[in-house]
Scaffold this motif. Structure first.
Motif, mmCIF file in Angstrom:
data_model
loop_
_atom_site.group_PDB
_atom_site.id
_atom_site.type_symbol
_atom_site.label_atom_id
_atom_site.label_comp_id
_atom_site.label_asym_id
_atom_site.label_seq_id
_atom_site.Cartn_x
_atom_site.Cartn_y
_atom_site.Cartn_z
ATOM 1 N N TYR A 369 -31.514 -57.319 -59.348
ATOM 2 C CA TYR A 369 -31.831 -59.035 -58.596
ATOM 3 C C TYR A 369 -31.869 -58.551 -57.437
ATOM 4 O O TYR A 369 -32.934 -59.277 -56.531
ATOM 5 N N TYR A 370 -31.430 -57.909 -56.831
ATOM 6 C CA TYR A 370 -31.668 -57.868 -54.959
ATOM 7 C C TYR A 370 -31.495 -56.227 -54.428
ATOM 8 O O TYR A 370 -31.748 -55.743 -53.232
ATOM 9 N N ASP A 371 -32.098 -55.395 -55.760
ATOM 10 C CA ASP A 371 -33.060 -54.011 -54.935
ATOM 11 C C ASP A 371 -31.374 -53.060 -54.222
ATOM 12 O O ASP A 371 -32.017 -52.599 -53.483
ATOM 13 N N GLY A 372 -30.380 -53.123 -54.927
ATOM 14 C CA GLY A 372 -29.425 -52.995 -54.625
ATOM 15 C C GLY A 372 -28.956 -53.133 -53.747
ATOM 16 O O GLY A 372 -27.544 -52.825 -52.840
ATOM 17 N N PHE A 373 -29.152 -54.401 -53.209
ATOM 18 C CA PHE A 373 -27.916 -54.933 -51.624
ATOM 19 C C PHE A 373 -27.565 -56.712 -52.111
ATOM 20 O O PHE A 373 -27.901 -56.969 -52.259
ATOM 21 N N LEU A 442 -26.080 -67.702 -58.150
ATOM 22 C CA LEU A 442 -26.562 -65.869 -58.145
ATOM 23 C C LEU A 442 -26.179 -65.118 -57.467
ATOM 24 O O LEU A 442 -25.322 -63.931 -57.084
ATOM 25 N N ASP A 443 -26.784 -65.812 -55.718
ATOM 26 C CA ASP A 443 -26.508 -64.970 -54.564
ATOM 27 C C ASP A 443 -25.064 -64.864 -54.837
ATOM 28 O O ASP A 443 -23.886 -64.283 -54.523
ATOM 29 N N HIS A 444 -24.673 -66.588 -54.832
ATOM 30 C CA HIS A 444 -23.098 -66.717 -54.258
ATOM 31 C C HIS A 444 -22.376 -66.055 -55.806
ATOM 32 O O HIS A 444 -21.159 -65.091 -54.642
#
Ligand code: MSP
Length: 464
Positions: A369-373, A442-444
């Motif tokens: 979901y975050y490209d590895g970051f 989701l970020d959380h």
């Protein structure tokens, strides 16, 4: 702030054979403690090494076809060093009892104790166990067998030098009365204490050279060498520079001597008395852990030939999983039964399933979901989710409480409670459903999980 010193030791292992899992156990536990104390900011001095003198070693060298005993010791010492390297044992000093720094100081100490009258000459008559290099009295022997190892003993009569242990029995009892934490675990303290209710004999500290020549010569009578146990114990003060270095008074007393229960008496009875004779403080703690037994219940030992080779084991499974298994499987102080199936079961359930899954699922989502970051999340940064709050906030204090008692198993259990909570959090909140309908949540979650993994890794760093 000035850092606190922390001096810890393993026994000096005999070089009559290669290291096995039993030796690895003590060294791994010492290493975990050393790494933990370094993380706390202590100035750690972690000492290990090898015990190389005596008839047992001379016999092993001979049996292996070596006429030069030291050359045989060199080969075995290399194997110990190789295994310690593989297992990541971060010792600060490695002492061999054949080194000059040890021999010189042992001789000075012998001279000093002879002059002060704590060493005297006398006739010895009794039984001798060669493998244990120990003398026994008539009333201790049954069927001509050594009470410790159950192997045959021989009757001998000879002149020898003795250490006046008996004179200090009362001093030691008083010391134990005042220092109930000196011997750990508590059950071992009780054992030593009741042992002192018996008569305590003086210790024979010499061996005539015509019987044993591989040892440190007695400086005031070179027909004799020093008894291995007497000189080996002294390593704990010869290595940090007793009678040689000003730093000795900073390092001594040792904070922890680690060993298995079979050699507790030497460390908890003879050793404090020897130190008292030299006007030195006893170590702060002597901890006797249990034995690793083979499945059929017998102790793993070189002389029984039923040992597990740590080199082969680590080659197959890696050192982290062995380190983890040794400290997690049994409570430090109790015996454990070693089996490859037991090892595989423990590693699969705790490392692969619990921790492995947490890391795998989290990193997978970070990738997907975050490209590895790892995403930013103000809400996750500002407040820990209530399900974790208590466990995270108290983790250090709880781990520390168990580490002070050398309860590695419980310390690991505390860390695994957090891992279990984190896995449950993923299952309950099913983050894979949040991508489209609640990206902030989701970020959380991903931020929180990544941070938990960071916290868990720090807590695990001394272990793995
Ligand atoms: N040389 C003496 C110690 C002198 S210390 C001044 C000695 N050496 S040994 O090679 O026999 O090692 C004994 C230590 O190895 C035990 O006290 C323990 O720390 C470790 N272990 C050896 N076998 C073991 C098991 N089967 N299980 C657990 N620990 C074991 O005694």
């Amino acid at each position: 702030m000035k850092s606190k010193k922390f001096y810890l030791t393993t026994p000096l292992y005999y070089v009559n054979g290669s290291p096995h899992i039993g030796h690895a156990y003590t060294s791994v536990s010492a290493d975990v403690l050393a790494r933990y104390r370094r993380m706390l900011g202590d100035k750690v001095y972690f000492l290990t090494g090898t015990d190389e003198h005596g008839q047992k070693i001379a016999k092993s060298a001979h049996d292996e076809g070596y006429s030069d005993i030291k050359a045989f010791c060199d080969v075995i010492v290399d194997r110990f060093i190789q295994v310690w390297k593989l297992l990541g044992i971060s010792y600060d000093d490695f002492i061999r009892t054949t080194e000059c720094r040890h021999e010189e100081t042992v001789k000075k100490i012998l001279d000093q104790l002879y002059k002060s009258g704590d060493i005297y000459e006398s006739e010895y008559q009794g039984w001798y166990c060669l493998p244990c290099e120990t003398f026994w009295l008539d009333n201790q022997i049954e069927n001509n067998l050594c009470p410790d190892c159950r192997r045959g003993v021989e009757h001998i009569k000879e002149k020898n030098y003795f250490l006046k242990i008996s004179k200090y029995k009362l001093w030691l009892k008083n010391y134990l009365d005042d220092n109930k934490d000196f011997i750990q675990p508590q059950s071992r303290f009780n054992e030593v204490y009741s042992f002192l209710n018996n008569e305590l004999n003086d210790l024979c500290i010499s061996r005539p050279k015509d019987r044993v020549s591989w040892g440190i010569s007695i400086p005031f009578d070179d027909r004799y060498v020093t008894y291995v146990w007497f000189e080996a114990l002294l390593n704990y003060i010869t290595a940090p520079g007793f009678l040689k270095s000003d730093d000795f008074s900073i390092t001594w007393p040792a904070d922890v001597h680690l060993m298995a229960k079979d050699i507790l008496r030497y460390h908890a009875v003879y050793w404090p008395i020897m130190l008292h004779m030299l006007d030195l403080e006893p170590p702060k703690m002597v901890f006797a852990h249990g034995w690793w037994l083979m499945e059929e219940g017998s102790k793993m030992s070189k002389s029984k030939g039923n040992v597990i080779d740590p080199l082969k084991f680590v080659e197959k499974y890696g050192s982290d999983s062995l380190r983890y298994f040794l400290l997690r499987e049994v409570s430090f102080g109790s015996d454990g039964s070693f089996s490859e199936q037991g090892f595989i079961k423990r590693v699969n359930s705790d490392l692969a399933n619990d921790f492995g899954n947490l890391v795998f699922r989290t990193l997978n989502m970070v990738m997907k979901y975050y490209d590895g970051f790892i995403p930013e999340s103000e809400s996750a940064k500002s407040e820990c989710d209530s399900v974790f709050k208590d466990t995270v906030e108290n983790l250090n204090a709880r781990v520390n409480n168990f580490m002070l008692k050398l309860d590695y198993q419980k310390a690991l259990e505390c860390i695994w409670q957090l891992i279990a909570l984190a896995n449950k959090y993923i299952e309950v909140k099913a983050p894979w459903n949040l991508k489209n309908n609640n990206p902030k949540e989701l970020d959380h979650m991903i931020y929180t999980l990544s941070d938990l993994i960071r916290i868990i890794l720090i807590a695990l760093a001394p272990f793995m």
